[in-house]
Design a protein around this motif. Structure first.
Motif, short mmCIF file in Angstrom:
data_model
loop_
_atom_site.label_atom_id
_atom_site.label_comp_id
_atom_site.label_asym_id
_atom_site.label_seq_id
_atom_site.Cartn_x
_atom_site.Cartn_y
_atom_site.Cartn_z
N LYS B 7 -20.13 -53.99 18.33
CA LYS B 7 -19.24 -53.18 17.50
C LYS B 7 -19.67 -51.71 17.53
O LYS B 7 -18.85 -50.81 17.51
CB LYS B 7 -19.28 -53.72 16.06
CG LYS B 7 -18.16 -53.18 15.20
CD LYS B 7 -18.14 -53.78 13.83
CE LYS B 7 -17.16 -53.01 12.96
NZ LYS B 7 -17.30 -53.34 11.55
N ARG B 8 -20.99 -51.47 17.59
CA ARG B 8 -21.53 -50.12 17.48
C ARG B 8 -21.41 -49.35 18.79
O ARG B 8 -21.09 -48.18 18.80
CB ARG B 8 -23.00 -50.23 17.06
CG ARG B 8 -23.56 -49.01 16.40
CD ARG B 8 -24.99 -49.25 15.97
NE ARG B 8 -25.88 -49.33 17.11
CZ ARG B 8 -26.71 -50.34 17.37
NH1 ARG B 8 -26.78 -51.38 16.56
NH2 ARG B 8 -27.49 -50.33 18.43
N LEU B 9 -21.72 -50.02 19.90
CA LEU B 9 -21.81 -49.32 21.18
C LEU B 9 -20.44 -49.11 21.82
O LEU B 9 -19.52 -49.90 21.62
CB LEU B 9 -22.73 -50.09 22.13
CG LEU B 9 -24.18 -50.22 21.65
CD1 LEU B 9 -25.00 -51.03 22.64
CD2 LEU B 9 -24.83 -48.85 21.44
N LEU B 10 -20.33 -48.01 22.58
CA LEU B 10 -19.06 -47.67 23.22
C LEU B 10 -18.76 -48.53 24.43
O LEU B 10 -17.60 -48.83 24.71
CB LEU B 10 -19.10 -46.20 23.70
CG LEU B 10 -18.97 -45.11 22.66
CD1 LEU B 10 -19.32 -43.75 23.26
CD2 LEU B 10 -17.54 -45.11 22.14
N PHE B 11 -19.82 -48.92 25.17
CA PHE B 11 -19.63 -49.56 26.46
C PHE B 11 -20.49 -50.82 26.57
O PHE B 11 -21.56 -50.89 25.97
CB PHE B 11 -20.04 -48.61 27.59
CG PHE B 11 -19.34 -47.29 27.54
CD1 PHE B 11 -18.00 -47.20 27.90
CD2 PHE B 11 -19.99 -46.15 27.12
CE1 PHE B 11 -17.33 -45.99 27.85
CE2 PHE B 11 -19.34 -44.93 27.06
CZ PHE B 11 -18.00 -44.85 27.42
N ALA B 66 -26.31 -38.08 23.67
CA ALA B 66 -26.95 -39.21 22.99
C ALA B 66 -25.93 -39.87 22.06
O ALA B 66 -25.27 -39.18 21.28
CB ALA B 66 -28.15 -38.72 22.20
N THR B 67 -25.79 -41.19 22.16
CA THR B 67 -24.77 -41.86 21.35
C THR B 67 -25.32 -42.91 20.38
O THR B 67 -24.61 -43.32 19.46
CB THR B 67 -23.71 -42.55 22.25
OG1 THR B 67 -24.36 -43.54 23.05
CG2 THR B 67 -23.00 -41.54 23.14
N LYS B 85 -28.31 -39.54 18.04
CA LYS B 85 -26.86 -39.60 18.17
C LYS B 85 -26.21 -38.22 17.96
O LYS B 85 -26.47 -37.56 16.94
CB LYS B 85 -26.37 -40.58 17.08
CG LYS B 85 -24.90 -40.82 17.03
CD LYS B 85 -24.62 -41.90 15.98
CE LYS B 85 -23.13 -41.94 15.65
NZ LYS B 85 -22.79 -43.05 14.78
N ILE B 110 -24.70 -41.11 27.29
CA ILE B 110 -23.79 -40.88 28.41
C ILE B 110 -24.44 -39.83 29.29
O ILE B 110 -25.00 -38.84 28.77
CB ILE B 110 -22.42 -40.38 27.90
CG1 ILE B 110 -21.76 -41.45 27.00
CG2 ILE B 110 -21.50 -40.01 29.06
CD1 ILE B 110 -20.53 -40.94 26.23
#
Lengths: 141, 141
Positions: B7-11, B66-67, B85, B110
């Protein structure tokens, strides 16, 4: 920005996007300027529900990375595409397109304008309500 | 990946990074290939706690976004910088550096390798444990 948004989003909202090129309210946070070292402009854009930019092109191309909410992306002559967190859009140089939030959801993307030495953006005409609402008329989101 | 990460991470995590150039476990998800249209490689990298890449340079420069989690970034001859982040790092062409997770936290960024027509990466030597732990010896995180 409320506490929940603040925790969820990667970046503060930044500056209000120009009403010359945006319909509704959007926010642009510059992350990397278009200089002659990186040849790349990078920014974060937050669109309030219903907000979108005008039709435009990028002479050097653009990549969008959707990070939050539900967005719209459309290339001239094609149907609107829905964008969700984690979607990546590669926009070829000189392709006429627009992007923004869907009518009922905020939308955030990172924009990476590649080959910025060729120019970062050429603005065209406004996206009409008829164009913007063509998806919701065709189908339920 | 567990449900909370998902749920938290984009990829999704992608492919395991090569042990030739990484210490510990890291994952690389290619997002945009280095072609001659965008001249930009974009990927997402997840570092498990303690994982980092080798010293290296980018002939065309690199930008890190940083994500998630807490990361490390170091340029040769300078102290390690902590990354959180929303932090953006601009790495000039040919600057010797490495990046990775901090010892006790996973870290995700990224990576945007600009001007990829000049080459995307030149790998150098391993980051030693002495180099990696220089920050935790100097101060509490």
């Amino acid at each position: 920005m409320n506490a929940s948004e603040n925790k969820r989003l990667l970046f503060p909202k930044g500056e209000k996007a120009s009403p010359e090129y945006f319909t509704g309210t959007a926010w642009v946070k510059n992350l990397v300027p278009a200089d002659d070292t990186f040849n790349t402009w990078i920014g974060n854009v937050v669109f309030e529900p219903g907000a979108r930019n005008y039709w435009h092109t990028h002479p050097g191309g653009q990549v969008l990375i959707a990070t939050d909410g539900v967005g719209y992306y459309q290339e001239k002559g094609k149907p609107i595409q829905l964008l969700h967190k984690g979607d990546v859009v590669q926009i070829l140089p000189d392709v006429v397109h627009w992007h923004g939030a869907s009518p009922d959801s905020q939308f955030t993307h990172i924009a990476i304008n590649t080959n910025s030495q060729k120019g970062t953006v050429v603005w065209l005409e406004k996206v009409t309500d008829e164009e913007y609402y063509s998806l919701t008329k065709a189908a339920t989101i």
